[in-house]
Design a protein around this motif. Structure first.
Motif: not given
Length: 97
Positions: A36-59
């Motif tokens: 199920x984890x592999x299926x979820x990962x294959x279906x969700x290949x978009x990039x997301x921007x993560x914000x934590x405190x003053x850091x922000x990055x796209x993965x």
């Protein structure tokens, strides 16, 4: 007279349930969850921007998902080790009494 052969002891723990093929229910649950984890990962290949405190990055979301799954499994295993240690300690104390 019929000679009975003793069955092999269950080495997977007291709560392990085995299917007719000898595969434990824990192994089946792990394989199903991994699938199920592999299926979820294959279906969700978009990039997301993560914000934590003053850091922000796209993965990629699949990378974030696998990192969170690995960290969660490390915590789960660590909690199991702590539980086992506490039980052993309690058994040692009970034997001393």
């Amino acid at each position: 007279m019929v000679q009975q052969v003793p069955s092999a002891p269950n080495t997977s723990g007291p709560d392990a349930v085995r299917t007719s093929a000898g595969v434990s229910s824990g192994l089946l649950a792990t394989l199903a969850g991994g699938g199920l984890l592999v299926v979820f990962m294959v279906q969700n290949r978009d990039d997301v921007t993560l914000q934590f405190l003053f850091w922000g990055f796209t993965v990629p979301l699949w990378l974030f998902t696998i990192v969170v799954a690995v960290l969660g499994s490390i915590v789960w295993i660590g909690l199991g080790i702590l539980r086992r240690h506490r039980r052993r300690k309690a058994r040692r104390e009970a034997r001393r009494d």
